[in-house]
Design an enzyme around this catalytic site. Structure first.
Site, PDB file in Angstrom:
ATOM      1  N   GLY A  40       0.640  -1.272   0.042  1.00  0.00           N
ATOM      2  CA  GLY A  40       0.055  -0.067   0.084  1.00  0.00           C
ATOM      3  C   GLY A  40       0.819   1.382  -0.184  1.00  0.00           C
ATOM      4  O   GLY A  40       2.150   1.221   0.147  1.00  0.00           O
ATOM      5  N   SER A  44       3.074  10.089   2.082  1.00  0.00           N
ATOM      6  CA  SER A  44       4.403  10.254   2.373  1.00  0.00           C
ATOM      7  C   SER A  44       4.987   8.846   3.211  1.00  0.00           C
ATOM      8  O   SER A  44       6.242   8.931   3.485  1.00  0.00           O
ATOM      9  CB  SER A  44       4.833  11.107   3.361  1.00  0.00           C
ATOM     10  OG  SER A  44       4.251  10.845   4.801  1.00  0.00           O
ATOM     11  N   SER A  45       4.460   7.660   2.621  1.00  0.00           N
ATOM     12  CA  SER A  45       5.087   6.329   3.168  1.00  0.00           C
ATOM     13  C   SER A  45       4.510   5.422   2.160  1.00  0.00           C
ATOM     14  O   SER A  45       3.650   5.513   1.385  1.00  0.00           O
ATOM     15  CB  SER A  45       4.330   5.991   4.578  1.00  0.00           C
ATOM     16  OG  SER A  45       2.976   5.955   4.425  1.00  0.00           O
ATOM     17  N   VAL A  46       5.458   4.224   2.159  1.00  0.00           N
ATOM     18  CA  VAL A  46       4.986   3.007   1.362  1.00  0.00           C
ATOM     19  C   VAL A  46       5.079   1.883   2.308  1.00  0.00           C
ATOM     20  O   VAL A  46       5.886   2.006   3.286  1.00  0.00           O
ATOM     21  CB  VAL A  46       6.228   3.084   0.379  1.00  0.00           C
ATOM     22  CG1 VAL A  46       5.790   1.709  -0.283  1.00  0.00           C
ATOM     23  CG2 VAL A  46       6.252   3.974  -0.727  1.00  0.00           C
ATOM     24  N   VAL A  47       4.368   0.899   2.264  1.00  0.00           N
ATOM     25  CA  VAL A  47       4.089  -0.187   3.152  1.00  0.00           C
ATOM     26  C   VAL A  47       4.378  -1.543   2.017  1.00  0.00           C
ATOM     27  O   VAL A  47       3.722  -1.661   0.975  1.00  0.00           O
ATOM     28  CB  VAL A  47       2.898  -0.549   3.723  1.00  0.00           C
ATOM     29  CG1 VAL A  47       2.708  -1.854   4.232  1.00  0.00           C
ATOM     30  CG2 VAL A  47       2.349   0.814   4.633  1.00  0.00           C
ATOM     31  N   LYS A  62       6.549  -0.301   7.205  1.00  0.00           N
ATOM     32  CA  LYS A  62       6.265   1.112   6.775  1.00  0.00           C
ATOM     33  C   LYS A  62       7.202   2.125   6.749  1.00  0.00           C
ATOM     34  O   LYS A  62       7.990   2.063   7.742  1.00  0.00           O
ATOM     35  CB  LYS A  62       5.086   1.324   7.549  1.00  0.00           C
ATOM     36  CG  LYS A  62       4.441   2.891   7.399  1.00  0.00           C
ATOM     37  CD  LYS A  62       3.511   3.436   8.507  1.00  0.00           C
ATOM     38  CE  LYS A  62       3.060   4.666   8.304  1.00  0.00           C
ATOM     39  NZ  LYS A  62       1.852   5.135   9.423  1.00  0.00           N
ATOM     40  N   ASP A 159      -8.427   8.398  15.015  1.00  0.00           N
ATOM     41  CA  ASP A 159      -8.530   8.210  13.520  1.00  0.00           C
ATOM     42  C   ASP A 159      -9.453   6.631  13.645  1.00  0.00           C
ATOM     43  O   ASP A 159      -8.685   5.808  12.661  1.00  0.00           O
ATOM     44  CB  ASP A 159      -7.149   8.410  12.873  1.00  0.00           C
ATOM     45  CG  ASP A 159      -7.541   8.458  11.468  1.00  0.00           C
ATOM     46  OD1 ASP A 159      -8.705   8.843  10.719  1.00  0.00           O
ATOM     47  OD2 ASP A 159      -6.515   8.350  10.507  1.00  0.00           O
ATOM     48  N   LYS A 161     -11.500   4.221  12.112  1.00  0.00           N
ATOM     49  CA  LYS A 161     -12.021   3.998  10.652  1.00  0.00           C
ATOM     50  C   LYS A 161     -11.854   2.336  10.405  1.00  0.00           C
ATOM     51  O   LYS A 161     -10.824   1.955  10.628  1.00  0.00           O
ATOM     52  CB  LYS A 161     -11.684   4.811   9.755  1.00  0.00           C
ATOM     53  CG  LYS A 161     -10.489   5.201   9.372  1.00  0.00           C
ATOM     54  CD  LYS A 161      -9.937   6.293   8.480  1.00  0.00           C
ATOM     55  CE  LYS A 161      -8.527   6.517   8.009  1.00  0.00           C
ATOM     56  NZ  LYS A 161      -8.350   7.561   7.319  1.00  0.00           N
ATOM     57  N   ASN A 164      -8.488   1.875   8.883  1.00  0.00           N
ATOM     58  CA  ASN A 164      -7.139   1.585  10.195  1.00  0.00           C
ATOM     59  C   ASN A 164      -7.482   0.529  10.999  1.00  0.00           C
ATOM     60  O   ASN A 164      -6.844   0.363  11.940  1.00  0.00           O
ATOM     61  CB  ASN A 164      -7.404   2.927  10.773  1.00  0.00           C
ATOM     62  CG  ASN A 164      -6.614   3.905  10.077  1.00  0.00           C
ATOM     63  OD1 ASN A 164      -5.876   3.789   9.393  1.00  0.00           O
ATOM     64  ND2 ASN A 164      -6.904   5.397  10.720  1.00  0.00           N
ATOM     65  N   ASP A 177      -2.303   2.501  12.841  1.00  0.00           N
ATOM     66  CA  ASP A 177      -1.932   3.649  12.249  1.00  0.00           C
ATOM     67  C   ASP A 177      -2.268   4.594  13.595  1.00  0.00           C
ATOM     68  O   ASP A 177      -3.545   5.047  13.576  1.00  0.00           O
ATOM     69  CB  ASP A 177      -3.039   4.166  11.193  1.00  0.00           C
ATOM     70  CG  ASP A 177      -2.481   5.350  10.466  1.00  0.00           C
ATOM     71  OD1 ASP A 177      -1.668   6.142  11.006  1.00  0.00           O
ATOM     72  OD2 ASP A 177      -3.139   5.816   9.548  1.00  0.00           O
ATOM     73  N   THR A 196     -10.850  11.735  10.000  1.00  0.00           N
ATOM     74  CA  THR A 196     -11.347  11.473   8.792  1.00  0.00           C
ATOM     75  C   THR A 196     -12.853  12.195   8.950  1.00  0.00           C
ATOM     76  O   THR A 196     -13.590  12.056   9.688  1.00  0.00           O
ATOM     77  CB  THR A 196     -11.655  10.026   8.332  1.00  0.00           C
ATOM     78  OG1 THR A 196     -10.275   9.424   8.547  1.00  0.00           O
ATOM     79  CG2 THR A 196     -12.375   9.777   7.143  1.00  0.00           C
TER      80      THR A 196
END
Length: 395
Positions: A40, A44-47, A62, A159, A161, A164, A177, A196
Site C-alpha cells: 500500500g 508520504s509512506s510506502v508499506v 512502513k 482516527d 475507521k 485503520n 495507524d 476523517t
C-alpha cells in the site's frame, strides 16, 4: 551512500546526501530483512511486505519519507517519533498491531509490523457490502476491547475507521495507524482538527468551527463516536452521515441526524440499534465509554437452558428436522412470488430487490449511494425515458 529499493523502478529509501548514519541503519535493515512487493501507499509512506532472513517470517514494513512531506522535515520526524512512542506504550494487546522492529535515518523511518494477510476491514467490507450481526458483534467487541486498553492508559486514537483496522490470518481485528494518537490528561484538553470527515465527532467540529462555544475541547469520547459510525456502516453497508456536500454532512454530524428506521434496519436487532444510538450521542458526557459499551446487552452471552436427554424426543426431533430441511430445500429452489404492483411502486421495500439494488449500486458507482429523503436507489436503475423526451416523442 546506500540505495535501498522502495519499488521496482528508481525510488530509493536512502538519503541522497552521504551519511554514515544512513549507511548504518540502511545496512541494518537489509541485513535483517528482504523487501518484497508493495502492499500500500500513503501520502508520504510506502508499506511493503518483507521477510526476516533469520526466521523466514513475513512482516510489513512502513517506510516514512521525511523529505516528501509538506511540513517541516524536523516536525515530521518528531511526529513519527511520537507515533513510535505511542506504539511502544500500547504493545501487548491482541487487537493492537504488533511493532516488531524499527530503524531511523536522516530521511526515512522504518516501522516493521506483523503482517495481516486479509488486509483492511474497509477492503473486506467493499467485497461483502455489509456484515451479519454476529460478525459485527465480534469485530466491535475486539475494537472496543482495544479502545478500553488505550483509554485506560490515557491515550486517544483520533482516527478510528475501517481503513485503520486490519484483519489477520484468523480474521481477528488489529487496530493500526497511531499517527494521530496522543496522550490526554482530561477529556477536554484537545482542540486540533484531525481525523476523517465522516468519522469526526460533533465536539471536534464545534471546537474548530465556533469561537464562542460551551465546549473547551475534546478527548477519549471521540473514539467512541467513531466506533458508533463504524458499527452503523458494518451493519447496513453505508455510513450514518453522508452527503454530496461536505458542509451539509458536517451539519448532520453536529446535529446527530441519522436514521435507524429505514428498510435496511428491519433485520437488525433492537440491542444493536440501542448500542449505536448510545455511541452516537451528540453530548460526549452522555456517550458510552468503552467499558460501558462492552457491558451493553448487545454483547451479553445468551445462556441456554439445561435440559435432560430424552431418546424418544430427540429421535422425533431429528425426523422433524429432516422433513423441515427437505421442505426448506424445495422452497429455496422455488422462486419467490413478487407482486407486480408493489415492484412497480417501490422495489426498494422488497428485501431481495433491496439487496440486489444495494450491491449493484456499489459496483456501478464504486462508492456509497445512500438512500436519503430526496434520493431513491431504485431510481438509479429505472429504464424509462425522461418526461421531456417522452413528451417530444408523443408530439
Amino acid at each position: 551512500q546506500c540505495t535501498c529499493l522502495l519499488n521496482s523502478s528508481t525510488m530509493t529509501i536512502a538519503n541522497s546526501i552521504p551519511s554514515e548514519e544512513n549507511n548504518e541503519y540502511c545496512n541494518q535493515f537489509h541485513s535483517k530483512y528482504e523487501p518484497k512487493e508493495i502492499l500500500g501507499r500513503g501520502l508520504s509512506s510506502v508499506v511493503r511486505r518483507c521477510v526476516e532472513k533469520s526466521s523466514k517470517t513475513e512482516f510489513a514494513v512502513k517506510v516514512i519519507d521525511l523529505n516528501n512531506l509538506d511540513t517541516n522535515s524536523e516536525d515530521a520526524r518528531q511526529d513519527a517519533l511520537k507515533e513510535l512512542r505511542i506504539l511502544r506504550l500500547v504493545q501487548g494487546h491482541p487487537n493492537i498491531i504488533l511493532l516488531h522492529d524499527h530503524f531511523e535515518t536522516e530521511a526515512y523511518i522504518f516501522f516493521v509490523f506483523e503482517i495481516c494477510p486479509h488486509g483492511e476491514l474497509f477492503e473486506h467490507l467493499n467485497k461483502v457490502v455489509r456484515m451479519s450481526e454476529k460478525r459485527t458483534r465480534g469485530v466491535m467487541r475486539q475494537l472496543l476491547d482495544a479502545l478500553e486498553f488505550l483509554h485506560s492508559r490515557q491515550i486517544v486514537h483520533r482516527d478510528i475507521k475501517a481503513e485503520n483496522i486490519l484483519l489477520d490470518a484468523e480474521m481477528s481485528v488489529k487496530l493500526t495507524d497511531f499517527g494521530f494518537a496522543t496522550e490526554v490528561e482530561t477529556d477536554d484538553c484537545l482542540t486540533d482538527l484531525c481525523g476523517t470527515p465522516s468519522y469526526l465527532s460533533p465536539e471536534i467540529l464545534v471546537v474548530n468551527m465556533y469561537e464562542s462555544r460551551s465546549i473547551r475541547g475534546y478527548g477519549r469520547p471521540v473514539d467512541m463516536w467513531a466506533s458508533g459510525v463504524l458499527m452503523y456502516t458494518l451493519l447496513v453497508g453505508s455510513p450514518p452521515f453522508w452527503h454530496r456536500r461536505q458542509m451539509t454532512m458536517l451539519r448532520m454530524i453536529m446535529e446527530g441526524r441519522f436514521s435507524l428506521d429505514t428498510p435496511e434496519w428491519e433485520e437488525v436487532s433492537e440491542a444493536a440499534k440501542s448500542l449505536i444510538a448510545s455511541l452516537l450521542r451528540v453530548d460526549p458526557g452522555q456517550r458510552l465509554t468503552s467499558v460501558q459499551a462492552l457491558a451493553h446487552p448487545f454483547f451479553a452471552k445468551q445462556e441456554l437452558p439445561c435440559v435432560t436427554f430424552d431418546r424418544r424426543t430427540r429421535f422425533r426431533s431429528a425426523i422433524l428436522a429432516v422433513r423441515c430441511l427437505c421442505r426448506l430445500h424445495r422452497a429455496y429452489a422455488m422462486p419467490a412470488r413478487l407482486e407486480l404492483r408493489r415492484l412497480r411502486a417501490d422495489p426498494y421495500t422488497i428485501r431481495n430487490m433491496r439487496r440486489l439494488i444495494d450491491n449493484t449500486a456499489f459496483l456501478v458507482y464504486s462508492h456509497w449511494v445512500k438512500k436519503a429523503e430526496d434520493q431513491n436507489r431504485a431510481a438509479l436503475f429505472e429504464n424509462s425515458p425522461k418526461m421531456d423526451l417522452a413528451a417530444q416523442d408523443s408530439g
